[in-house]
Write a protein that holds these residues in place. Structure first.
Motif, PDB file in Angstrom:
ATOM      1  N   VAL A  37       7.021  12.613  37.216  1.00  0.00           N
ATOM      2  CA  VAL A  37       6.887  14.069  37.283  1.00  0.00           C
ATOM      3  C   VAL A  37       8.250  14.689  36.980  1.00  0.00           C
ATOM      4  CG1 VAL A  37       4.970  14.136  38.896  1.00  0.00           C
ATOM      5  CG2 VAL A  37       7.294  13.971  39.785  1.00  0.00           C
ATOM      6  N   HIS A  86      11.389  20.363  51.575  1.00  0.00           N
ATOM      7  CA  HIS A  86      11.233  19.302  50.578  1.00  0.00           C
ATOM      8  C   HIS A  86      12.508  18.491  50.429  1.00  0.00           C
ATOM      9  CE1 HIS A  86       7.363  20.890  49.757  1.00  0.00           C
ATOM     10  NE2 HIS A  86       7.872  22.082  49.545  1.00  0.00           N
ATOM     11  N   GLN A  92       6.619  10.990  43.258  1.00  0.00           N
ATOM     12  CA  GLN A  92       5.352  10.840  42.536  1.00  0.00           C
ATOM     13  C   GLN A  92       4.170  10.866  43.497  1.00  0.00           C
ATOM     14  OE1 GLN A  92       5.288   7.407  40.016  1.00  0.00           O
ATOM     15  NE2 GLN A  92       7.251   7.927  39.097  1.00  0.00           N
ATOM     16  N   GLY A 130       3.566  14.289  44.786  1.00  0.00           N
ATOM     17  CA  GLY A 130       2.901  15.096  43.753  1.00  0.00           C
ATOM     18  C   GLY A 130       1.407  14.803  43.701  1.00  0.00           C
ATOM     19  N   ILE A 131       1.053  13.530  43.768  1.00  0.00           N
ATOM     20  CA  ILE A 131      -0.374  13.175  43.684  1.00  0.00           C
ATOM     21  C   ILE A 131      -1.121  13.700  44.906  1.00  0.00           C
ATOM     22  CG2 ILE A 131      -2.026  11.277  43.619  1.00  0.00           C
ATOM     23  CD1 ILE A 131       0.283   9.583  42.413  1.00  0.00           C
ATOM     24  N   GLU A 147      -0.292  16.122  46.880  1.00  0.00           N
ATOM     25  CA  GLU A 147      -0.356  17.587  46.927  1.00  0.00           C
ATOM     26  C   GLU A 147      -1.373  18.147  45.951  1.00  0.00           C
ATOM     27  OE1 GLU A 147       3.708  18.877  46.609  1.00  0.00           O
ATOM     28  OE2 GLU A 147       3.893  18.999  48.789  1.00  0.00           O
ATOM     29  N   ALA A 148      -1.647  17.395  44.891  1.00  0.00           N
ATOM     30  CA  ALA A 148      -2.596  17.902  43.890  1.00  0.00           C
ATOM     31  C   ALA A 148      -4.047  17.669  44.306  1.00  0.00           C
ATOM     32  CB  ALA A 148      -2.332  17.203  42.562  1.00  0.00           C
ATOM     33  N   SER A 149      -4.250  16.951  45.396  1.00  0.00           N
ATOM     34  CA  SER A 149      -5.632  16.637  45.780  1.00  0.00           C
ATOM     35  C   SER A 149      -6.389  17.885  46.226  1.00  0.00           C
ATOM     36  CB  SER A 149      -5.608  15.630  46.934  1.00  0.00           C
ATOM     37  OG  SER A 149      -6.886  15.532  47.493  1.00  0.00           O
ATOM     38  N   SER A 150      -7.698  17.824  46.033  1.00  0.00           N
ATOM     39  CA  SER A 150      -8.492  18.970  46.489  1.00  0.00           C
ATOM     40  C   SER A 150      -8.884  18.784  47.955  1.00  0.00           C
ATOM     41  CB  SER A 150      -9.745  19.102  45.632  1.00  0.00           C
ATOM     42  OG  SER A 150     -10.457  17.881  45.685  1.00  0.00           O
ATOM     43  N   ARG A 154      -3.809  16.072  51.107  1.00  0.00           N
ATOM     44  CA  ARG A 154      -2.600  16.898  50.935  1.00  0.00           C
ATOM     45  C   ARG A 154      -1.669  16.739  52.134  1.00  0.00           C
ATOM     46  NH1 ARG A 154      -5.997  20.654  48.752  1.00  0.00           N
ATOM     47  NH2 ARG A 154      -6.127  21.824  50.687  1.00  0.00           N
ATOM     48  N   ALA A 179       1.114  14.166  52.082  1.00  0.00           N
ATOM     49  CA  ALA A 179       2.362  14.386  51.351  1.00  0.00           C
ATOM     50  C   ALA A 179       3.522  14.496  52.352  1.00  0.00           C
ATOM     51  CB  ALA A 179       2.257  15.645  50.503  1.00  0.00           C
TER      52      ALA A 179
END
Ligand code: PEP
Ligand code: MG
Length: 767
Positions: free
Chosen positions: A180, A217, A307, A310-311, A313-316, A321, A324
C-alpha cells in the motif's frame, strides 16, 4: 458414555477459558483449531469433534478442523446455510441434537468424511453477538446419544471459544495483497509558551505531568521513520525477529496478569487476538520473506502490519475492522522490542497527560495499563459511558477545545485541574504549589470520609439507605470503606464495552461472583446489559442506526438477542445462588408488555437452571429502572408487577426533555429541576408508595445536594450514588427532617417556571 455431571462440565470451562495457554502451546492457528477439537472430543467423550467455519462472503460453511473424521475432508466438505444438519444448526441458530443422524430428513452424506459409525449428532452454533462464526459438532455411536447436560456444556463451550475461533477464522481467510502507498507524514509541531485552557470537567481530580498526544496510527509513523532511516538500520536476521516475538509474547502474558489485578472483569482473553497474530504463519512469514530480501526487521514488521491494517480497515464487517487496532498495537510492541525498548513514536504514557481526539472503549484498556496521569479530550467525542468509566478508574479528565490546545507540544508540562475543567500548559512554579496544596487537602477530606456513620438517619431519626453505584470491581473497596450499605446499581456493560467482544456466561458468572462475594450479605442490584445508545457495541448490533438513542438499545436489544439475555441472566443467577439479597433490574423499560417479557425470560432461566443443576436456584427480586416518560402514567400498573423501582434520572431527564445527555451544545437545556421532571418523579414515587414497593434513585441527581432534600421530601428513602459522594450525601441527609424536606419539595413542585424553581433551590443543607 461417561456419566459427567453439570459440575464436571463447568469445571472444564475454567481450562478452556485458558485460551491463551491453548494458543501458546499450538504451533500455529490451524494447530490451535486442531487442539480445540481434540480437547472438546476428550471432554465430551465423543469419538468425533469438528469445527465448521462460516464465510460471510460465500455464505458457505467449510470443515476446518476435525478429530475423528478423515483429515482429508478438511477444507473439502462445504455446506450452504440450511444444508445438512450442520447447515440447519446455523440457519436456525440453535443446537441440533439427534440420536440417529442418518434417519433425519436433513441428514447429508459425505463419503469422504468417514462418519458412518457415528450416528449420534450434536451441532451447536458458534456466534459472537450477531456474528455467525460457525458450528461446533460432536458425534458418537448412536447408542450414546447426547443428553441435556451435554447440550448445555457445548453451548457454554462455544460461547467461551467464540472470540478465539472467530479471530482464527479471520486470520486464516486473510491474504496479503500488494504494497500500500506510504502515508503522508503529520505536520511538525511547534512548541509554545505557557498558557491556560478552560474546558469542561469530565472526571474530577488533579494531575500534573508531561503531555503526550494519543497517536491513532503509530505504525504509519514508524513506517515513515523506518523509511527515513533505511540503510542505517544495520543487519536484521531471523534470530532478531524471533527475540522480538518472544519478548512480545512475554509482555502480552504480563499485561494480561497486570490487567487481571486492575480490571479483573475484562482481563481474561483480552490479548488473545494479539497472540494469535504472532502464531499466524502468513503474518510472521511475510515479515521474514521481506527480511530475506534485504529489508530491515523494523521496516519488514511495519510494512506487513500496515498491509494487514489496510486490509482489515477496508472490510465491510465491523468485527474485522476492529482487528486493525489489534494489529497496530501488536506491531508497535514488536517494533519497540526490535528498537531495544524505544518505539520512537512516543508510546510511553506512564505519568503523562494524554491528549486524545477520541476515546474508544478499547483505549481505556491501554490507558489503564499505562498508568496515565490524566486525560484531555479534544473536541466532543465523549460518550457518557466513557466518562463514567474514566471516573470509575479515578483518572482526571477534561474536555477542551481543539483550537485552544493547538499549541501544546509533546513533553510540555500540563497541570490538570479536572474539578474545574482547567488545564495549565507549562504552569509557573506558583500555580503548581497552589494545586499541590489543594490536592493534599483533598486527600485529607477523603480520609475524613472514613468517619462515615454506619447508618444514615434524618434529623428526626427517619432511616435513609445509602448505596453505591459501581461500574468496575476496583471501586468496591471505596464503597465498602465509605460504608455503602449495598450496591444500588451495578452497571454490567463495562466488561462488554471494553473488550469489544461478548464475554461468555462463565466469564460473566466469575465477575458477578466476585462482586457478590465481596459484598457479603449486603444488598446488591445487578442491572442487565444496558447496551446501545451512546454505549454502542458494534458486535451486538448489526447496523448503524440513524438515531441510536432511540434505537435498538438496552432491554430492547436483549429481547432481540435472546441468547445474550439468557447467558447474562444465567450468569447472574448462578453467581447469586444461595444469596438472599440479590436483585436484578431491567433498564429502559418502556411498556408493561416489555417488562413482562423480560421478567418471563428471567423466570424461564430460573426454571431451566434449577432443572439442569437439580438444585434450587435462589429467586432474586426483579425490578426495573424508571428512565422513560412512558412509565410515569403507568407507574401504578408497573408497581403491581415489579418488586422495586430504581429511577435513572440521567436518562429520565434526557427523554423527558428531549435533550442529549452527552451533548455539550445543549447542556443548558438538560435541566434536572424542570417542573415536568420533578412532577414526573413525584408521581412515580407516589405509585411505589401506594403499592408498597421500594423506589430508589440511582441517577446523578441522587448525589446533588440541591436535589437530595427534594427526594427526601417526596418520600425517597434510598439513594444510590458513586462511592466518593457518599460522605457529602450523608451529611446532607442528616440536616433534614421529614417535615422540612416535604415543605422544600412542595415549594419546588408548586412552580411552573424553571427560573422560579432556581430561586428556591438550596445549594446546601440547612444548619
Ligand atoms: C440513569 O440513566 O440515570 C442511569 C443510572 O443509567 P445510566 O447512567 O447507566 O444510563
Ligand atoms: Mg440510564
Amino acid at each position: 458414555m461417561s456419566a459427567k455431571t453439570a459440575e464436571d462440565h463447568f469445571g472444564l470451562l475454567a481450562d478452556i477459558g485458558e485460551i491463551s495457554a491453548l494458543l501458546s502451546d499450538s504451533p500455529d492457528l490451524q494447530g490451535f483449531l486442531d487442539r480445540c477439537v481434540v480437547m472438546v472430543a476428550n471432554h465430551l467423550t465423543a469419538q468425533v469433534c469438528s469445527i465448521y467455519l462460516y464465510d460471510e462472503d460465500t455464505r458457505m460453511l467449510t470443515l476446518r478442523a476435525t478429530h475423528g473424521l478423515s483429515k482429508a475432508a478438511v477444507g473439502q466438505i462445504r455446506l450452504a446455510i440450511g444444508e445438512g444438519l450442520v447447515g440447519k444448526a446455523l440457519k436456525e441458530l440453535r443446537p441440533i441434537c439427534v440420536a440417529h443422524a442418518s434417519d433425519h430428513p436433513d441428514f447429508k452424506y459425505f463419503p469422504e468424511a468417514g462418519e458412518e459409525p457415528y450416528d449420534a449428532f450434536l451441532g451447536v452454533p458458534i456466534q459472537r453477538g450477531v456474528e455467525k462464526i460457525g458450528i461446533l459438532v460432536v458425534q458418537r455411536h448412536a447408542r450414546d446419544r447426547f443428553n441435556n447436560v451435554e447440550v448445555m456444556a457445548m453451548r457454554a463451550l462455544t460461547s467461551q471459544l467464540a472470540t478465539a475461533i472467530e479471530t482464527a477464522r479471520t486470520l486464516l481467510q486473510m491474504a496479503v495483497p500488494a504494497e500500500v502507498a506510504a502515508p503522508v507524514p503529520p505536520p511538525p509541531r511547534v512548541v509554545q509558551r505557557s498558557f491556560f485552557v478552560n474546558g469542561n470537567a469530565a472526571s474530577p481530580g488533579y494531575a500534573c505531568g508531561p503531555s503526550i498526544q494519543f497517536m491513532r496510527h503509530p505504525v504509519e509513523r514508524m513506517l515513515q521513520l523506518s523509511r527515513e532511516h533505511e540503510g542505517s538500520g544495520g543487519s536484521s536476521d531471523d534470530a532478531m525477529l524471533d527475540r522480538a516475538i518472544a519478548a512480545t509474547l512475554g509482555q502480552l502474558v504480563e499485561m494480561q496478569e497486570a490487567l487481571g489485578r486492575k480490571l479483573p472483569e475484562v482481563a481474561s482473553l483480552i490479548f488473545e487476538a494479539h497472540m494469535m497474530m504472532l502464531k499466524d504463519r502468513s503474518f510472521v512469514g511475510a515479515m521474514r520473506e521481506r527480511m530475506h530480501k534485504g529489508e530491515s526487521a523494523v521496516r519488514a514488521v511495519a510494512e506487513v502490519a500496515t498491509q494487514y491494517i489496510g486490509i482489515f480497515e477496508a472490510s465491510s464487517h465491523d468485527y474485522v475492522r476492529e482487528k486493525a487496532r489489534d494489529v497496530e498495537d501488536l506491531a508497535l510492541r514488536m517494533l519497540t522490542n526490535l528498537n531495544g525498548g524505544d518505539s520512537g513514536v512516543g508510546s510511553d504514557w506512564r505519568g503523562r497527560i494524554v491528549i486524545a481526539r477520541e476515546l474508544l472503549p478499547s483505549d481505556i484498556l491501554k490507558i489503564t495499563l499505562a498508568d496515565v496521569a490524566g486525560i484531555i479530550l479534544v473536541g466532543g467525542g465523549l460518550t457518557s459511558h466513557i466518562s463514567i468509566l474514566v471516573r470509575s478508574l479515578s483518572i482526571p479528565m477534561i474536555v477542551a477545545d481543539e483550537l485552544l490546545l493547538a499549541g501544546v507540544a509533546d513533553g510540555d508540562k500540563v497541570l490538570l485541574d479536572a474539578d474545574a475543567g482547567n488545564a495549565y500548559v507549562n504552569p509557573t512554579r506558583d500555580v503548581i504549589v497552589r494545586f499541590e496544596e489543594r490536592d493534599r487537602l483533598r486527600d485529607k477530606a477523603i480520609l475524613h470520609g472514613a468517619a462515615m456513620r454506619d447508618e444514615t438517619r434524618m434529623k428526626d431519626g427517619t432511616r435513609v439507605r445509602l448505596l453505591a453505584n459501581i461500574n468496575l470491581l476496583s471501586e468496591l473497596d471505596m464503597a465498602l470503606d465509605l460504608k455503602a450499605e449495598g450496591i444500588g446499581l451495578y452497571r454490567t456493560e463495562f466488561p462488554f464495552l471494553i473488550r469489544q467482544a461478548l464475554p461468555s456466561e462463565e466469564e460473566q458468572c466469575k465477575v458477578y461472583t466476585r462482586l457478590l462475594t465481596r459484598m457479603g450479605d449486603r444488598e446488591v442490584t445487578i442491572r442487565t446489559l444496558d447496551a446501545g445508545g451512546d454505549k454502542m457495541m458494534d458486535y451486538l448490533n448489526d447496523g448503524a442506526e440513524p438515531n441510536p438513542a432511540l434505537g435498538l438499545r438496552s432491554t430492547r436489544l436483549l429481547l432481540r438477542h435472546r441468547d445474550i439475555f439468557d447467558q447474562q441472566l444465567r450468569a447472574i443467577l448462578r453467581a447469586g445462588t444461595g444469596r438472599e439479597r440479590l436483585r436484578i433490574m431491567f433498564p429502559m423499560i418502556c411498556s408493561l408488555d416489555e417488562f413482562r417479557q423480560a421478567k418471563g425470560i428471567a423466570e424461564e432461566c430460573i426454571e431451566a437452571l434449577a432443572a439442569e443443576t437439580g438444585d434450587g436456584v435462589t429467586r432474586p427480586e426483579i425490578g426495573m429502572m424508571v428512565e422513560l416518560p412512558s412509565v410515569v402514567d403507568l407507574a401504578d400498573a408497573f408497581a403491581r408487577e415489579a418488586d422495586f423501582f430504581s429511577i435513572g434520572t440521567n436518562d429520565f431527564i434526557q427523554y423527558m426533555l428531549g435533550v442529549d445527555r452527552a451533548n455539550a451544545r445543549v447542556f443548558e437545556y438538560y435541566c434536572p429541576h424542570h417542573p415536568a421532571v420533578l412532577r414526573g418523579l413525584k408521581r412515580v414515587v407516589d405509585a411505589a408508595k401506594h403499592r408498597k414497593i421500594e423506589c430508589s434513585v440511582c441517577g446523578e441527581m441522587a448525589h446533588d445536594v440541591r436535589y437530595v432534600p427534594f427526594f427526601l421530601g417526596i418520600g425517597i428513602r434510598c439513594l444510590s450514588v458513586d462511592p466518593h459522594y457518599l460522605p457529602e450525601v450523608q451529611q446532607c441527609v442528616l440536616g433534614w427532617t421529614e417535615e422540612s424536606a416535604a415543605a422544600y419539595a412542595a415549594s419546588l413542585l408548586a412552580e411552573n417556571v424553571i427560573s422560579d424553581i432556581e430561586k428556591r433551590l438550596l445549594d446546601k443543607a440547612p444548619v
